[in-house]
Design a protein around this motif. Structure first.
Motif, PDB file in Angstrom:
ATOM      1  N   MET A   1      77.127 -17.040  -7.882  1.00 45.21           N
ATOM      2  CA  MET A   1      76.958 -16.610  -6.691  1.00 45.21           C
ATOM      3  C   MET A   1      76.030 -15.445  -6.615  1.00 45.21           C
ATOM      4  O   MET A   1      76.974 -14.228  -6.909  1.00 45.21           O
ATOM      5  CB  MET A   1      78.160 -17.331  -5.753  1.00 45.21           C
ATOM      6  CG  MET A   1      77.930 -16.920  -4.187  1.00 45.21           C
ATOM      7  SD  MET A   1      79.789 -17.207  -3.011  1.00 45.21           S
ATOM      8  CE  MET A   1      79.635 -18.675  -4.001  1.00 45.21           C
ATOM      9  N   HIS A   2      75.146 -15.158  -5.229  1.00 44.31           N
ATOM     10  CA  HIS A   2      74.678 -14.121  -5.111  1.00 44.31           C
ATOM     11  C   HIS A   2      75.090 -13.862  -3.796  1.00 44.31           C
ATOM     12  O   HIS A   2      75.810 -14.542  -2.744  1.00 44.31           O
ATOM     13  CB  HIS A   2      72.907 -14.647  -5.368  1.00 44.31           C
ATOM     14  CG  HIS A   2      72.555 -15.464  -6.789  1.00 44.31           C
ATOM     15  ND1 HIS A   2      72.358 -14.003  -7.613  1.00 44.31           N
ATOM     16  CD2 HIS A   2      71.885 -15.871  -6.907  1.00 44.31           C
ATOM     17  CE1 HIS A   2      71.697 -14.044  -8.761  1.00 44.31           C
ATOM     18  NE2 HIS A   2      71.618 -15.615  -8.036  1.00 44.31           N
ATOM     19  N   TYR A   3      75.002 -12.329  -4.065  1.00 43.85           N
ATOM     20  CA  TYR A   3      75.839 -12.010  -2.275  1.00 43.85           C
ATOM     21  C   TYR A   3      74.213 -11.107  -1.626  1.00 43.85           C
ATOM     22  O   TYR A   3      73.418 -10.098  -2.526  1.00 43.85           O
ATOM     23  CB  TYR A   3      76.627 -10.565  -2.835  1.00 43.85           C
ATOM     24  CG  TYR A   3      76.703  -9.430  -1.674  1.00 43.85           C
ATOM     25  CD1 TYR A   3      78.005  -9.682  -1.157  1.00 43.85           C
ATOM     26  CD2 TYR A   3      75.806  -8.453  -1.353  1.00 43.85           C
ATOM     27  CE1 TYR A   3      78.180  -8.476   0.255  1.00 43.85           C
ATOM     28  CE2 TYR A   3      75.816  -7.585  -0.799  1.00 43.85           C
ATOM     29  CZ  TYR A   3      77.349  -7.881   0.240  1.00 43.85           C
ATOM     30  OH  TYR A   3      77.446  -6.969   1.157  1.00 43.85           O
ATOM     31  N   LYS A   4      73.991 -11.305  -0.590  1.00 43.20           N
ATOM     32  CA  LYS A   4      72.427 -10.636   0.059  1.00 43.20           C
ATOM     33  C   LYS A   4      73.154  -9.849   1.185  1.00 43.20           C
ATOM     34  O   LYS A   4      73.548 -10.054   2.356  1.00 43.20           O
ATOM     35  CB  LYS A   4      71.757 -11.238   0.000  1.00 43.20           C
ATOM     36  CG  LYS A   4      70.313 -12.462  -1.651  1.00 43.20           C
ATOM     37  CD  LYS A   4      69.860 -13.042  -0.794  1.00 43.20           C
ATOM     38  CE  LYS A   4      69.208 -13.455  -2.282  1.00 43.20           C
ATOM     39  NZ  LYS A   4      67.880 -13.992  -2.177  1.00 43.20           N
ATOM     40  N   ARG A   5      72.638  -8.492   1.792  1.00 42.58           N
ATOM     41  CA  ARG A   5      72.840  -7.972   2.274  1.00 42.58           C
ATOM     42  C   ARG A   5      71.662  -7.686   3.120  1.00 42.58           C
ATOM     43  O   ARG A   5      70.328  -7.425   3.145  1.00 42.58           O
ATOM     44  CB  ARG A   5      73.607  -6.404   2.271  1.00 42.58           C
ATOM     45  CG  ARG A   5      73.490  -6.115   3.918  1.00 42.58           C
ATOM     46  CD  ARG A   5      74.250  -5.048   3.471  1.00 42.58           C
ATOM     47  NE  ARG A   5      74.136  -3.394   4.733  1.00 42.58           N
ATOM     48  CZ  ARG A   5      74.914  -2.520   4.631  1.00 42.58           C
ATOM     49  NH1 ARG A   5      75.308  -2.278   3.645  1.00 42.58           N
ATOM     50  NH2 ARG A   5      74.669  -1.803   6.021  1.00 42.58           N
ATOM     51  N   LEU A   6      71.415  -8.200   4.570  1.00 42.49           N
ATOM     52  CA  LEU A   6      70.570  -8.838   5.452  1.00 42.49           C
ATOM     53  C   LEU A   6      70.347  -8.161   6.733  1.00 42.49           C
ATOM     54  O   LEU A   6      71.699  -8.470   6.976  1.00 42.49           O
ATOM     55  CB  LEU A   6      69.815 -10.275   4.641  1.00 42.49           C
ATOM     56  CG  LEU A   6      69.669 -10.875   3.524  1.00 42.49           C
ATOM     57  CD1 LEU A   6      69.655 -12.213   3.772  1.00 42.49           C
ATOM     58  CD2 LEU A   6      68.562 -10.637   2.828  1.00 42.49           C
ATOM     59  N   ASN A   7      68.982  -8.111   6.954  1.00 40.94           N
ATOM     60  CA  ASN A   7      68.768  -8.164   8.795  1.00 40.94           C
ATOM     61  C   ASN A   7      69.512  -9.638   9.665  1.00 40.94           C
ATOM     62  O   ASN A   7      69.317 -10.322   8.263  1.00 40.94           O
ATOM     63  CB  ASN A   7      68.131  -7.413   9.152  1.00 40.94           C
ATOM     64  CG  ASN A   7      66.505  -8.612   8.928  1.00 40.94           C
ATOM     65  OD1 ASN A   7      66.770 -10.030   9.093  1.00 40.94           O
ATOM     66  ND2 ASN A   7      65.850  -8.170   8.210  1.00 40.94           N
ATOM     67  N   ALA A   8      69.104  -9.222  11.198  1.00 38.09           N
ATOM     68  CA  ALA A   8      70.038 -10.721  11.476  1.00 38.09           C
ATOM     69  C   ALA A   8      69.079 -11.983  11.121  1.00 38.09           C
ATOM     70  O   ALA A   8      69.451 -12.708  10.398  1.00 38.09           O
ATOM     71  CB  ALA A   8      70.256 -11.011  12.518  1.00 38.09           C
ATOM     72  N   GLU A   9      68.042 -12.110  11.354  1.00 38.12           N
ATOM     73  CA  GLU A   9      67.263 -12.659  11.100  1.00 38.12           C
ATOM     74  C   GLU A   9      66.972 -13.589   9.338  1.00 38.12           C
ATOM     75  O   GLU A   9      66.759 -14.391   9.664  1.00 38.12           O
ATOM     76  CB  GLU A   9      65.554 -12.417  11.833  1.00 38.12           C
ATOM     77  CG  GLU A   9      65.567 -12.394  13.103  1.00 38.12           C
ATOM     78  CD  GLU A   9      65.781 -11.673  13.762  1.00 38.12           C
ATOM     79  OE1 GLU A   9      66.250 -10.308  13.170  1.00 38.12           O
ATOM     80  OE2 GLU A   9      65.619 -11.378  14.529  1.00 38.12           O
ATOM     81  N   ASP A  10      66.488 -13.100   8.568  1.00 35.52           N
ATOM     82  CA  ASP A  10      66.604 -12.752   7.314  1.00 35.52           C
ATOM     83  C   ASP A  10      67.903 -12.866   7.140  1.00 35.52           C
ATOM     84  O   ASP A  10      68.254 -14.066   6.015  1.00 35.52           O
ATOM     85  CB  ASP A  10      66.638 -11.428   6.232  1.00 35.52           C
ATOM     86  CG  ASP A  10      65.112 -11.586   6.788  1.00 35.52           C
ATOM     87  OD1 ASP A  10      63.978 -11.770   7.527  1.00 35.52           O
ATOM     88  OD2 ASP A  10      64.623  -9.645   5.867  1.00 35.52           O
ATOM     89  N   ALA A  11      69.028 -13.153   7.431  1.00 38.20           N
ATOM     90  CA  ALA A  11      70.076 -13.681   7.149  1.00 38.20           C
ATOM     91  C   ALA A  11      70.456 -14.765   7.342  1.00 38.20           C
ATOM     92  O   ALA A  11      70.795 -15.773   6.552  1.00 38.20           O
ATOM     93  CB  ALA A  11      71.452 -12.524   7.682  1.00 38.20           C
ATOM     94  N   PHE A  12      70.290 -14.939   8.696  1.00 41.78           N
ATOM     95  CA  PHE A  12      69.532 -17.063   9.423  1.00 41.78           C
ATOM     96  C   PHE A  12      68.884 -17.846   8.043  1.00 41.78           C
ATOM     97  O   PHE A  12      69.693 -18.465   8.014  1.00 41.78           O
ATOM     98  CB  PHE A  12      68.716 -16.717  10.784  1.00 41.78           C
ATOM     99  CG  PHE A  12      69.858 -15.634  11.555  1.00 41.78           C
ATOM    100  CD1 PHE A  12      71.041 -15.224  11.364  1.00 41.78           C
ATOM    101  CD2 PHE A  12      69.382 -15.966  13.209  1.00 41.78           C
ATOM    102  CE1 PHE A  12      71.502 -14.548  12.806  1.00 41.78           C
ATOM    103  CE2 PHE A  12      69.546 -14.751  14.283  1.00 41.78           C
ATOM    104  CZ  PHE A  12      70.751 -14.523  13.444  1.00 41.78           C
ATOM    105  N   ALA A  13      67.540 -17.370   8.253  1.00 41.23           N
ATOM    106  CA  ALA A  13      66.916 -17.625   7.185  1.00 41.23           C
ATOM    107  C   ALA A  13      67.607 -18.255   5.534  1.00 41.23           C
ATOM    108  O   ALA A  13      67.305 -19.343   5.504  1.00 41.23           O
ATOM    109  CB  ALA A  13      65.338 -17.185   6.782  1.00 41.23           C
TER     110      ALA A  13
END
Length: 193
Positions: A1-13
Motif C-alpha cells: 500500500m502506498h502513502y502519498k502526501r498531497l495538496n487538496a486537489e491532488d489528494a481528491f484526484a
C-alpha cells in the motif's frame, strides 16, 4: 500500500484514481487552505463559494459537510478489504494525546476532548468509513484549527457539537502524523510529493 502526501486537489484526484483502478493506498493532506468535505447533495452554504473552497465529494450521508482549516490533518485510506483504518488512526492519535496529558477520547467515529471542569465534550475530529465503488474509503479529519462561526457559515445544517482545534494544546499536524503513522497501516510504502 502506498502513502502519498498531497495538496487538496491532488489528494481528491488520487483518491478517485485509487477507487477507479481498485488499488489500495493512503492519501494524506495537511491542509494548505480551507476545503470542504461534502455529501453528494452539496449541503454547504454560500460561504464555501465566496471563499472559493475546493469541495471533496464522498458518499457521506445527505446533509453532511466537514470544513477543513489550513493546517488540519486529513487522511484517507482506500482499500479493497475493510480494516477499520479510521478507528485505528483515531485510537493512535488518542494514545499520543493522552500520553501528553491532553484529555482526548474516542467515541465511535468521533474524536473528542473531555473538559471535566466544564463537564463538556468538544469535537476535535472524526472519521467516516464507507464502501465506494467496490472499495472501502476511511476518511479521517483531525482539527488543528477551528472557528465555529466559519463552520456554521459553511453549512446549511447546524453542527451537532462545538469543534475546537488541537493548536490550543500546541499540537501540529506534522507531529501528530509522525506519532500515528504506525496506526495507519503496517505495510505502507512512504512517498511524499
Amino acid at each position: 500500500m502506498h502513502y502519498k502526501r498531497l495538496n487538496a486537489e491532488d489528494a481528491f484526484a488520487e483518491i478517485a484514481r485509487l477507487e477507479r483502478v481498485q488499488e489500495d493506498g493512503v492519501v494524506v493532506n495537511i491542509a494548505e487552505k480551507h476545503w470542504v468535505g461534502s455529501a453528494p447533495d452539496d449541503a454547504f452554504g454560500d460561504t464555501v463559494r465566496e471563499y472559493d473552497m475546493p469541495v471533496f465529494h464522498s458518499d457521506y450521508r445527505p446533509g453532511m459537510v466537514d470544513l477543513v482549516f489550513p493546517g488540519d490533518l486529513c487522511i484517507c485510506v482506500v482499500e479493497k478489504n475493510r480494516s477499520r483504518a479510521g478507528d485505528r488512526i483515531l485510537r493512535a492519535a488518542c494514545d499520543y494525546l493522552t500520553a501528553r496529558g491532553i484529555p482526548a477520547v474516542v467515541n465511535g467515529s468521533d474524536f473528542l476532548i473531555a473538559d471535566m471542569e466544564a463537564r463538556k465534550l468538544y469535537k476535535i475530529g472524526s472519521y467516516g468509513d464507507l464502501p465506494v465503488g467496490g472499495m472501502w474509503e476511511a476518511t479521517v479529519h483531525i482539527s488543528i484549527h477551528a472557528d465555529m462561526e466559519l463552520i456554521e457559515a459553511c453549512r446549511d445544517e447546524p453542527p451537532e457539537m462545538t469543534r475546537i482545534g488541537l493548536d490550543r494544546y500546541g499540537v501540529t499536524a506534522e507531529e501528530l502524523l509522525a506519532a500515528i503513522s504506525g496506526g495507519i497501516k503496517e505495510d505502507v510504502t512512504w512517498q511524499r510529493r
